[in-house]
Motif scaffolding. Structure first.
Motif, PDB file in Angstrom:
ATOM      1  N   THR A  93       1.382  -1.003   0.064  1.00  0.00           N
ATOM      2  CA  THR A  93       0.312   0.204  -0.175  1.00  0.00           C
ATOM      3  C   THR A  93       0.687   1.738  -0.182  1.00  0.00           C
ATOM      4  O   THR A  93       0.938   1.814  -0.576  1.00  0.00           O
ATOM      5  CB  THR A  93      -1.012   0.035   1.400  1.00  0.00           C
ATOM      6  OG1 THR A  93      -1.522  -1.316   1.536  1.00  0.00           O
ATOM      7  CG2 THR A  93      -1.887   1.261   1.583  1.00  0.00           C
ATOM      8  N   GLY A 110       4.150  -0.363  -4.190  1.00  0.00           N
ATOM      9  CA  GLY A 110       4.029   0.028  -3.253  1.00  0.00           C
ATOM     10  C   GLY A 110       4.204   1.076  -2.734  1.00  0.00           C
ATOM     11  O   GLY A 110       2.962   1.888  -2.905  1.00  0.00           O
ATOM     12  N   SER A 170      -1.477   2.507  -8.504  1.00  0.00           N
ATOM     13  CA  SER A 170      -1.836   2.224  -7.596  1.00  0.00           C
ATOM     14  C   SER A 170      -0.157   2.458  -6.883  1.00  0.00           C
ATOM     15  O   SER A 170       0.250   1.895  -5.702  1.00  0.00           O
ATOM     16  CB  SER A 170      -2.582   0.975  -6.713  1.00  0.00           C
ATOM     17  OG  SER A 170      -1.982  -0.204  -7.080  1.00  0.00           O
ATOM     18  N   ASN A 197      -4.890  -0.136  -2.354  1.00  0.00           N
ATOM     19  CA  ASN A 197      -3.748  -0.236  -2.195  1.00  0.00           C
ATOM     20  C   ASN A 197      -3.000   0.814  -2.250  1.00  0.00           C
ATOM     21  O   ASN A 197      -1.926   0.552  -3.255  1.00  0.00           O
ATOM     22  CB  ASN A 197      -3.134  -1.699  -2.425  1.00  0.00           C
ATOM     23  CG  ASN A 197      -3.954  -3.097  -1.533  1.00  0.00           C
ATOM     24  OD1 ASN A 197      -4.973  -3.588  -1.654  1.00  0.00           O
ATOM     25  ND2 ASN A 197      -3.714  -2.390  -0.287  1.00  0.00           N
TER      26      ASN A 197
HETATM   27  K   LIG Z   1       0.899   1.459  -3.329  1.00  0.00           K
END
Ligand SMILES: [K+]
Ligand SMILES: [K+]
Lengths: 485, 485
Positions: free
Chosen positions: B112, B221, B318, B435
């Motif tokens: 995330t 991430g 994301s 995320n």
């Molecule tokens: K992320």
């Protein structure tokens, strides 16, 4: 053009009838000598002439209506009538733009109750009568739409509600069964309106105020004759009457009809939506009262309960009356009520949102998917009462709720792109799409939609129509595929 | 208890392996003499001992895993690993609560990238290595989860993606085919990570920074080694490399695998998600650049395009890197990117959200319902490429997206009930559930999640897990029905 005559012809007739209905506020104006007579005579003339012309020129090609014609007629009716309904407001109220007049009339006919007008207390009585009367007419239209027309058009899984519809259902042509069904429902609607008016006068409201507020309550509209809405009266008995009749209006009118015809409350016990309707509302009112108590928003629990119960019922059934500025409540309580308003009104009621029936089906389908994940082989069909929900209906309901959420996101993005603050934009979309009326922040109960720009006003009017026509009816007509030969 | 041994035994093994992975940041710490060695030795010991004990005590009852065991193992793995991953942070960072350490570790493993830590630039290198390495491990886990495990568990229509899965698929037991599939995908993942690290060093990034950012990019991430995220480097070539590899990570790794094995780009041309992926992103970047130009947010169109392209790709895939505080953009642009992030990442990628495949199916189903309304008889099945979408998959996808939206509403209500401002609450839920990492307002890129209370922090960690486990996996395990014999 001639291929649309079979649709334009009944539209002309509807407009013609609508012009006659305008005679009622004219009479009210004459009766009270409120100096607004000039608002109606021209409006009636224009509407009558237009309706007659449309009807007369399109008579040549009469034939039975087909499903596709049904879509077009419903959409044209709900788009065109506000144009004529706006005339008295536009002609009478100084400095009112046509955009604002159309918005107000759409808000009236869709029973949304969002207003751009202030200074209501000093308006001629016939203007306020017209505004609330639009709610009442709109409410009639909504009931027929929901119980008789949308099921035939098969909108968003509504075909499953066919079974509940009173009246003969065997003809292949639309007209006779719609008329038959409508008659029964309107009798109920009329009786409840009389009961509501009498109850309001019994608890101290003056007759004309009682009548106009009864129009608003039965259509779950929300226009008031007072700037302070029902808060003007500051009376617990009046609030109790309003709450009771709002709750009745949030129930399927086909159920009321059955109960009346059978002279027995059994129909209410058999209605699969009602346990959820009363259950969710009761739990919400208790929980929110406790929550608000911890913030000391009102003095004492009894007082808190009074305001929470009123606003929860008024806003979630999509009536939209306010007795206090709930935008001072903690945001969570406001959001919760906004959220309830998206689904608590029963199908076949005058309320807005996706309707409780669809919410129950969605809940059952999600639950089934969870069970399916655990026991992939042991899959039971979704049931509602004794009826089994077919895959076709399930698809339609799921697609409906998906497009409902996409609509909220898209229209919020549009309003936000035009510079409106996010919570105002979001709540305006929800309040218009659910036909509730007041939103949060700048469009909260202490303010009006007059703060919006013209473009934003049109977007909100569009949202009201989308909501009232259960999304698909309007969206279908907006697709190129619909217009292809 | 013994009936859970077949699940607890592999869990013990996974924890055991995880303790060995902790040896890597230990080595990094030793190599750089960054004075953080003590963070790892105790952590490794505790993790190793726990894993060994769990594995050893549950060996007695080995049997093949069934579908229900699969759910439990996946959930336990993703809930338990952050506990151990949190240890080095909790032990090393002064004044860090266990709640914050668990949040940071969950944010790492779910890729995330939402952080509660500031002062990153002055942290020991091994701590930042551990944070970004968690992304990379998590990314591996996500790919296997998405391509090999969830289709077998049949989550949210994922069974339809089975066909794309490389490797033998005939065994009835889960373990061998998951292992086989995983191996092929991880080779691709490793190769792309090497390519990303080399490219970042080639455009001027120092090796260790390049490696850590490559971990972050490949897992989509978003943890950086700098408080200013990628904005610290202020370099167009670095941004271009980051964007390119973020785009690659947002594509189905099974497609990468096929292309690599066939030594041909044909697999990309056949992937039904890619035209939508590149199409929607391109249109969004151009439209948002033009929109932002009219507000003069950045000097000149080229500059605007640079920042819009970067943030659109970074946030919607994301990844979650920022190079500028986009909370100063007009709200519409922020909302649009938040909205894109809900669906743009392809299935089988390391990205979050509902995945493009489901969005396409939803779009096709809604379109079909519109056509059905016009021509009730002429109904064609929903197709995707050459595959026909069965009703079962359609139900699952529709139920999935419905529960996705209900989750957003519910968690926003929960955060709002605890007093968090609405836009912060809403965007935190979206950013964690998808995320993505950074949200808007108080949890925007210029701030951290440290502003949240402990309870709110747990809610956000829960949202990350929900998102990463594609909702149903976690929800299923939380139902009483799951635990019934
Ligand atoms: K992320
Ligand atoms: K209303």
């Amino acid at each position: 053009m001639q291929r649309y005559f079979p649709v334009l012809n009944p539209l002309g007739l509807i407009i013609l009838i609508f012009s006659l209905l305008m005679g009622i506020p004219l009479s009210v104006s004459w009766l009270h000598a409120d100096n607004a007579l000039t608002a109606y005579d021209e409006s009636i003339f224009i509407t009558f002439a237009f309706g007659l012309l449309l009807w007369a020129t399109t008579r040549s090609r009469k034939r039975d209506l087909r499903v596709r014609d049904g879509f077009l007629l419903v959409v044209l009716t709900w788009v065109a009538l506000p144009v004529f309904a706006a005339l008295p407001l536009w002609l009478y109220v100084p400095d009112m733009s046509f955009t604002d007049a159309y918005f107000e009339a759409t808000s009236g006919l869709t029973a949304t109750g969002a207003t751009v007008m202030s200074g209501l207390d000093s308006l001629p009585i016939s203007i306020n009568f017209w505004r609330t009367f639009l709610h009442w007419i709109g409410g009639m239209g909504v009931i027929v739409l929901a119980v008789a027309i949308l099921p035939l058009l098969g909108i968003g899984g509504r075909q499953m509600f066919k079974a509940e519809t009173p009246g003969p259902m065997k003809e292949s042509s639309l007209t006779p069964r719609i008329a038959e069904t409508a008659k029964g429902l309107w009798v109920v609607y009329l009786l409840l309106t009389v009961a509501c008016t009498s109850s309001l006068t019994a608890v101290g409201m003056e007759f004309w105020d009682a009548l106009m507020h009864a129009f608003s309550i039965m259509g779950l509209g929300g226009f008031s004759t007072k700037d302070a809405s029902l808060g003007h009266f500051n009376s617990v008995p009046i609030e109790l009457v309003a709450m009771s009749f709002a709750l009745l209006s949030g129930i399927n009118f086909a159920t009321h009809f059955m109960a009346l015809r059978q002279r027995s409350p059994k129909a209410y016990l058999k209605d699969p939506e009602l346990p959820f309707y009363f259950g969710v509302l009761t739990v919400s009112i208790i929980a929110l009262s406790l929550y608000l108590s911890t913030f000391n928003v009102y003095d004492g629990f009894a007082n808190t309960l009074r305001y929470v119960a009123f606003h929860t019922i008024s806003l979630s059934t999509s009536l939209g009356f306010a007795t206090s500025d709930y935008t001072f409540w903690p945001m969570f309580a406001q959001l919760w009520i906004l959220f309830l308003g998206s689904f608590i009104a029963c199908s076949g009621s005058t309320g807005g949102g996706i309707k409780l029936m669809r919410a129950i089906i969605l809940y059952k389908q999600v639950f089934r998917e969870v069970v399916r994940a655990i026991h992939p082989s042991a899959i039971k069909p979704v049931r509602l009462g004794k009826a089994q929900i077919t895959d076709k209906i399930l698809h339609a309901v799921l697609a409906f709720s998906f497009i409902y959420m996409v609509t909220i996101v898209s229209l919020t993005l549009v309003l936000s792109a035009t510079g409106l603050e996010l919570i105002t934009a979001f709540s305006a979309v929800i309040a218009c799409l659910n036909n509730t009326g007041p939103g949060l922040n700048a469009v909260g109960p202490a303010s009006t939609y007059a703060v919006l720009t013209d473009f934003q006003t049109w977007v909100c009017a569009f949202a009201m129509l989308l909501g009232r026509l259960e999304l698909f009816t309007l969206i279908v007509v907006l697709t190129p595929a619909f217009w292809r030969k």
